[in-house]
Design an enzyme around this catalytic site. Structure first.
Site, PDB file in Angstrom:
ATOM      1  N   GLU A 107       0.949  -1.214   0.000  1.00 40.84           N
ATOM      2  CA  GLU A 107      -0.049   0.175   0.213  1.00 40.84           C
ATOM      3  C   GLU A 107       0.838   1.330   0.163  1.00 40.84           C
ATOM      4  OE1 GLU A 107      -3.421  -0.308   2.978  1.00 40.84           O
ATOM      5  OE2 GLU A 107      -3.148   2.013   3.055  1.00 40.84           O
ATOM      6  N   ASP A 144       0.291   5.209   0.513  1.00 43.37           N
ATOM      7  CA  ASP A 144      -0.814   6.094   1.180  1.00 43.37           C
ATOM      8  C   ASP A 144      -0.738   7.535   1.376  1.00 43.37           C
ATOM      9  OD1 ASP A 144      -2.719   4.240   2.267  1.00 43.37           O
ATOM     10  OD2 ASP A 144      -1.783   3.819   4.113  1.00 43.37           O
ATOM     11  N   GLU A 172      -2.800  10.670   3.086  1.00 44.85           N
ATOM     12  CA  GLU A 172      -4.168  10.900   3.829  1.00 44.85           C
ATOM     13  C   GLU A 172      -4.264  12.381   4.181  1.00 44.85           C
ATOM     14  OE1 GLU A 172      -5.827   8.034   6.651  1.00 44.85           O
ATOM     15  OE2 GLU A 172      -4.232   6.578   6.003  1.00 44.85           O
TER      16      GLU A 172
END
Ligand SMILES: *[C@@H]1O[C@H](CO)[C@@H](O)[C@H](O)[C@H]1NC(C)=O
Length: 247
Positions: A60, A62, A64
């Site tokens: 993953e 990421d 955010e």
């Protein structure tokens, strides 16, 4: 979707958040998205933008965006998981108000490195350090996701500031999505990129040059607010070996 499919908005209210995912899966690529985040009091809301494979040993990459109360800065949170292991957080304050205008957030993912960019300025690199024993995401195809959800139990000022639902629905806007990537086919279990692409396509070969590294260093010096590589409390035995080459 608005403006003939050129503009996408995600919204969040007390009942539900929302999200999108790519139909295609990719094994390496460079993706760009322009995002305008929830304005005003966005405390407790989190807008995500990430690549992820499936399963327990998933990879993953990421980004955010953790909302905040009015007048307080958003936090840009980044992480990289390889084969199910994350714990590689780095966080930044942005040098602009991300709720006023669209800004471009990009992820480069090739066999050599993963680079996060804000308005084309690199803010983080995660190099392939398999030689040092650190797994690198390079075998599992990933989809691209984005979502707007509520995480007021932890997101804003450690969970102390809750979402004010009377201000909802909260909206984030997305436009100009683009991807230059190798598309994965499950049917043939192969990628649309061949060995020639790997030696000729700049996206697949790219690493940060000296100038970009200098630029990144400066941005990190001025805007990074958390670095797992420096967190002795969480990692008393020292950070992962990748930290030696990624800073
Ligand atoms: C919100 O603002 C406070 C005060 O400036 C800051 O400490 C915090 O890191 C900001 N971001 C989040 C997600 O809480």
């Amino acid at each position: 979707m608005l403006e003939d499919g050129e503009l996408l908005t995600l919204s969040l209210d007390k009942l539900s958040g929302s999200g999108i995912e790519s139909k295609k899966e990719f094994l390496f690529g460079k993706i760009h998205m322009q995002i305008k985040l929830v304005p005003g009091n966005s405390a407790g809301t989190v807008a995500t933008y990430y690549l992820s494979s499936e399963g327990e040993q998933h990879d993953e990459i990421d980004l955010e965006f953790l909302g905040n109360s009015s007048g307080n800065p958003y936090t840009l949170h980044t992480n990289v998981y390889s084969q199910g292991k994350g714990d590689r957080e780095q966080q930044f304050f942005l040098w602009f108000d991300p709720t006023q205008d669209f800004h471009t957030y990009s992820i480069l993912w090739n066999p050599k490195c993963i680079v996060f960019y804000v308005d084309n300025v690199p803010i983080r690199v995660f190099k392939n350090t398999e030689k040092l024993g650190v797994p690198f995401p390079k075998d599992q195809p990933m989809r691209i996701y984005s979502s707007l959800w509520n995480a007021d139990d932890w997101a804003t000022q450690g969970g102390r500031v809750k979402t004010n639902w009377t201000l909802g629905p909260f909206t984030a806007s997305y436009r100009n999505f683009s991807v230059d990537g190798c598309i994965w086919s499950y049917r043939t279990r192969s990628s649309s990129c061949n060995s020639t692409d790997f030696s000729t396509n700049p996206m697949l070969k790219m690493e940060l040059d000296r100038r970009s590294r200098e630029r990144m260093k400066r941005v990190r010096r001025e805007h990074m607010i958390y670095d797992y590589c420096k967190d002795q409390w969480r990692f008393p035995r020292g950070p992962g070996p990748e930290c030696r080459v990624n800073n």
